[in-house]
Enzyme design. Structure first.
Site, PDB file in Angstrom:
ATOM      1  N   CYS A   1       0.813  -1.227   0.000  1.00 37.10           N
ATOM      2  CA  CYS A   1       0.000   0.000   0.000  1.00 37.10           C
ATOM      3  C   CYS A   1       0.845   1.275   0.000  1.00 37.10           C
ATOM      4  CB  CYS A   1      -0.945   0.010   1.202  1.00 37.10           C
ATOM      5  SG  CYS A   1      -2.115  -1.342   1.166  1.00 37.10           S
TER       6      CYS A   1
ATOM      7  N   HIS B   1      -3.032   7.453   2.508  1.00 39.19           N
ATOM      8  CA  HIS B   1      -3.448   6.131   2.022  1.00 39.19           C
ATOM      9  C   HIS B   1      -4.817   5.846   2.637  1.00 39.19           C
ATOM     10  CE1 HIS B   1      -3.805   2.005   1.098  1.00 39.19           C
ATOM     11  NE2 HIS B   1      -3.558   1.573   2.328  1.00 39.19           N
TER      12      HIS B   1
ATOM     13  N   ASN C   1     -10.043   0.432  -0.014  1.00 37.77           N
ATOM     14  CA  ASN C   1      -8.583   0.480  -0.018  1.00 37.77           C
ATOM     15  C   ASN C   1      -8.081  -0.083  -1.350  1.00 37.77           C
ATOM     16  OD1 ASN C   1      -5.858  -0.004   0.354  1.00 37.77           O
ATOM     17  ND2 ASN C   1      -6.070  -0.906   2.392  1.00 37.77           N
TER      18      ASN C   1
HETATM   19  O1  UT7 Z   1      -3.730  -0.906   3.826  1.00 34.57           O
HETATM   20  C1  UT7 Z   1      -2.804  -1.686   4.501  1.00 34.57           C
HETATM   21  C2  UT7 Z   1      -2.912  -1.567   5.960  1.00 34.57           C
HETATM   22  N1  UT7 Z   1      -4.186  -2.087   6.405  1.00 34.57           N
HETATM   23  C3  UT7 Z   1      -4.812  -1.449   7.380  1.00 34.57           C
HETATM   24  O2  UT7 Z   1      -4.367  -0.422   7.814  1.00 34.57           O
HETATM   25  C4  UT7 Z   1      -6.049  -2.098   7.962  1.00 34.57           C
HETATM   26  C5  UT7 Z   1      -6.034  -1.904   9.452  1.00 34.57           C
HETATM   27  N2  UT7 Z   1      -7.111  -2.567  10.144  1.00 34.57           N
HETATM   28  C6  UT7 Z   1      -8.402  -2.155  10.120  1.00 34.57           C
HETATM   29  O3  UT7 Z   1      -8.769  -1.276   9.372  1.00 34.57           O
HETATM   30  C7  UT7 Z   1      -9.346  -2.771  11.114  1.00 34.57           C
HETATM   31  O4  UT7 Z   1      -8.623  -3.526  12.044  1.00 34.57           O
HETATM   32  C8  UT7 Z   1     -10.475  -3.644  10.493  1.00 34.57           C
HETATM   33  C9  UT7 Z   1     -11.479  -2.762   9.795  1.00 34.57           C
HETATM   34  C10 UT7 Z   1      -9.877  -4.656   9.529  1.00 34.57           C
HETATM   35  C11 UT7 Z   1     -11.219  -4.405  11.592  1.00 34.57           C
HETATM   36  O5  UT7 Z   1     -11.751  -3.497  12.564  1.00 34.57           O
HETATM   37  P1  UT7 Z   1     -11.507  -3.732  14.128  1.00 34.57           P
HETATM   38  O6  UT7 Z   1     -12.218  -2.666  14.814  1.00 34.57           O
HETATM   39  O7  UT7 Z   1     -10.006  -3.813  14.326  1.00 34.57           O
HETATM   40  O8  UT7 Z   1     -12.213  -5.107  14.387  1.00 34.57           O
HETATM   41  P2  UT7 Z   1     -11.581  -6.459  14.956  1.00 34.57           P
HETATM   42  O9  UT7 Z   1     -10.712  -7.133  13.942  1.00 34.57           O
HETATM   43  O10 UT7 Z   1     -11.003  -6.214  16.315  1.00 34.57           O
HETATM   44  O11 UT7 Z   1     -12.897  -7.342  15.141  1.00 34.57           O
HETATM   45  C12 UT7 Z   1     -13.937  -6.983  16.061  1.00 34.57           C
HETATM   46  C13 UT7 Z   1     -15.081  -7.958  15.927  1.00 34.57           C
HETATM   47  C14 UT7 Z   1     -14.666  -9.415  15.946  1.00 34.57           C
HETATM   48  O12 UT7 Z   1     -15.664 -10.148  16.642  1.00 34.57           O
HETATM   49  P3  UT7 Z   1     -15.491 -10.538  18.184  1.00 34.57           P
HETATM   50  O13 UT7 Z   1     -14.233 -11.358  18.236  1.00 34.57           O
HETATM   51  O14 UT7 Z   1     -15.355  -9.231  18.919  1.00 34.57           O
HETATM   52  O15 UT7 Z   1     -16.747 -11.290  18.469  1.00 34.57           O
HETATM   53  C15 UT7 Z   1     -14.661  -9.821  14.499  1.00 34.57           C
HETATM   54  O16 UT7 Z   1     -14.919 -11.203  14.314  1.00 34.57           O
HETATM   55  O17 UT7 Z   1     -15.732  -7.758  14.658  1.00 34.57           O
HETATM   56  C16 UT7 Z   1     -15.819  -9.017  13.973  1.00 34.57           C
HETATM   57  N3  UT7 Z   1     -15.743  -8.736  12.536  1.00 34.57           N
HETATM   58  C17 UT7 Z   1     -16.819  -8.428  11.805  1.00 34.57           C
HETATM   59  N4  UT7 Z   1     -18.116  -8.295  12.118  1.00 34.57           N
HETATM   60  C18 UT7 Z   1     -18.962  -7.948  11.122  1.00 34.57           C
HETATM   61  C19 UT7 Z   1     -14.644  -8.732  11.739  1.00 34.57           C
HETATM   62  N5  UT7 Z   1     -14.997  -8.416  10.485  1.00 34.57           N
HETATM   63  C20 UT7 Z   1     -16.336  -8.226  10.496  1.00 34.57           C
HETATM   64  C21 UT7 Z   1     -17.261  -7.866   9.503  1.00 34.57           C
HETATM   65  N6  UT7 Z   1     -18.562  -7.735   9.854  1.00 34.57           N
HETATM   66  N7  UT7 Z   1     -16.910  -7.637   8.220  1.00 34.57           N
END
Ligand code: UT7
Length: 322
Positions: A114, A249, A279
């Site tokens: 990225c 980005h 993204n």
């Molecule tokens: O471009 C290159 C660099 N990439 C980035 O910078 C991406 C960085 N990361 C992010 O943008 C975020 O971490 C995400 C958007 C990918 C995820 O958001 P988050 O607030 O960090 O969520 P999380 O991974 O901590 O997940 C929270 C909960 C989990 O459930 P439990 O374990 O709390 O029950 C996940 O299973 O949300 C769940 N979850 C979803 N729920 C509904 C994960 N994906 C989804 C989804 N829909 N699509």
């Protein structure tokens, strides 16, 4: 006399097909509100089966060339940043060279995930400053949809396809003021995409799709981007208030908002494309820059700070006077 790399043209291309959060909620267990609240994304563009990194790059490049009003033959270097090239080789840059019908230039691809377009700007700047090249085309082009696991709700909601381009030309007037680029190979496990051939040779069951531990990447990204912003301002003797536009980005609005806050900038000074593009990896910074330039927000003489963070990890900034 100082030689600067000046922006003389920008371009962008987005495939016609729109995939909304609603569409995704019919494919995986997710909702529009979860995606929008956690990422800022509502929809993303998806390339059709005939579109490739080089075909999208060509359209973006032609726009940049048209804006600059130059003959394509004047381009002496093409740099394409992509993680989703048409072929292992020839490079996408060579394919773009052929598509543009340019015979007398050199082209190569770079891979910085990225951060690719910021790395590309940094390379272009060095070549222009040393006098090796006078006119350089930098492109970020990605067909992320082909390396996304459409059954993985934690990653498939994030990525989209598209291409952004910028044309730079040697000038005695300020253009790119500075670039700062970094990498740290210690984070492979947090964000990677296996190479299909290597995966087949070493681990038969590993699909060639994006694997990301999103939450951990998020934390490193926020801290790292905060540091790169400080580093860039300090190294160039600038204050927060000297920056007119932040062109980040586009990975997550919460990451972007944290960087803007660190700069004391309001979100009105940030070019955001995330909502409708998701993204687009190495294309995202140049797509956002093109949007800001073409809709008239970014004006000649203004100071722009671009920043990016991606797999590797790689990260960097480009500070420029437009
Ligand atoms: O471009 C290159 C660099 N990439 C980035 O910078 C991406 C960085 N990361 C992010 O943008 C975020 O971490 C995400 C958007 C990918 C995820 O958001 P988050 O607030 O960090 O969520 P999380 O991974 O901590 O997940 C929270 C909960 C989990 O459930 P439990 O374990 O709390 O029950 C996940 O299973 O949300 C769940 N979850 C979803 N729920 C509904 C994960 N994906 C989804 C989804 N829909 N699509």
């Amino acid at each position: 006399m100082t030689i600067w790399a000046n922006v003389i043209g920008t371009g962008g291309y987005l495939p016609a097909t729109i995939r909304t959060n609603q569409d995704l909620s019919e494919m995986v267990d997710t909702t529009d509100s979860w995606i929008y609240e956690r990422t800022g994304i509502k929809s993303r563009r998806i390339a059709d089966e005939h579109e490739t990194a080089s075909s999208m790059a060509e359209v973006a490049a032609r726009q940049a060339i048209e804006m600059a009003g130059i003959d394509a033959e004047q381009i002496d270097l093409i740099i394409v940043a992509t993680g989703t090239p048409d072929r292992v080789y020839p490079s996408t840059a060579c394919l773009v060279q052929e598509r543009l019908g340019i015979k007398h230039c050199v082209g190569f691809d770079i891979q910085a995930a990225c951060s690719g377009s910021v790395f590309g700007l940094s390379i272009a700047d060095q070549y222009i400053k040393t006098g090796f090249a006078k006119t350089v085309l930098v492109i970020g082009s990605e067909v992320c949809s082909r390396i996304v696991d459409w059954s993985d709700r934690s990653t498939c909601i994030l990525f989209g396809d598209g291409a952004g381009a910028v044309l730079l030309s040697a000038s005695d007037q300020p253009g790119i003021l500075a670039t700062h680029i970094h990498s740290d190979g210690g984070y492979e496990d947090l964000l990677y995409c296996p190479n299909p051939q290597a995966a087949a040779a070493h681990k038969q069951d590993e699909a060639s799709v994006i694997n990301m531990r999103g939450n951990e990447v998020f934390k490193v990204a926020v801290n790292t981007l905060g540091r790169i912003v400080d580093e860039t301002l300090e190294a160039n003797g600038l204050q927060h208030s000297d920056i007119d536009w932040l062109v980040p980005h586009q990975a997550n609005t919460r990451i972007i908002a944290a960087t803007a806050k660190k700069l004391g900038m309001s979100m009105e000074q940030v070019i955001l494309t995330l909502e409708t593009q998701g993204n687009t990896s190495s294309a995202s910074v140049l797509l956002a820059f093109n949007q800001g330039v073409r809709d008239g927000r970014i004006k000649r003489g203004q100071t722009v700070l671009m920043e990016a963070f991606g797999a590797g990890f790689t990260w960097g900034s480009a500070l420029l006077k437009f």
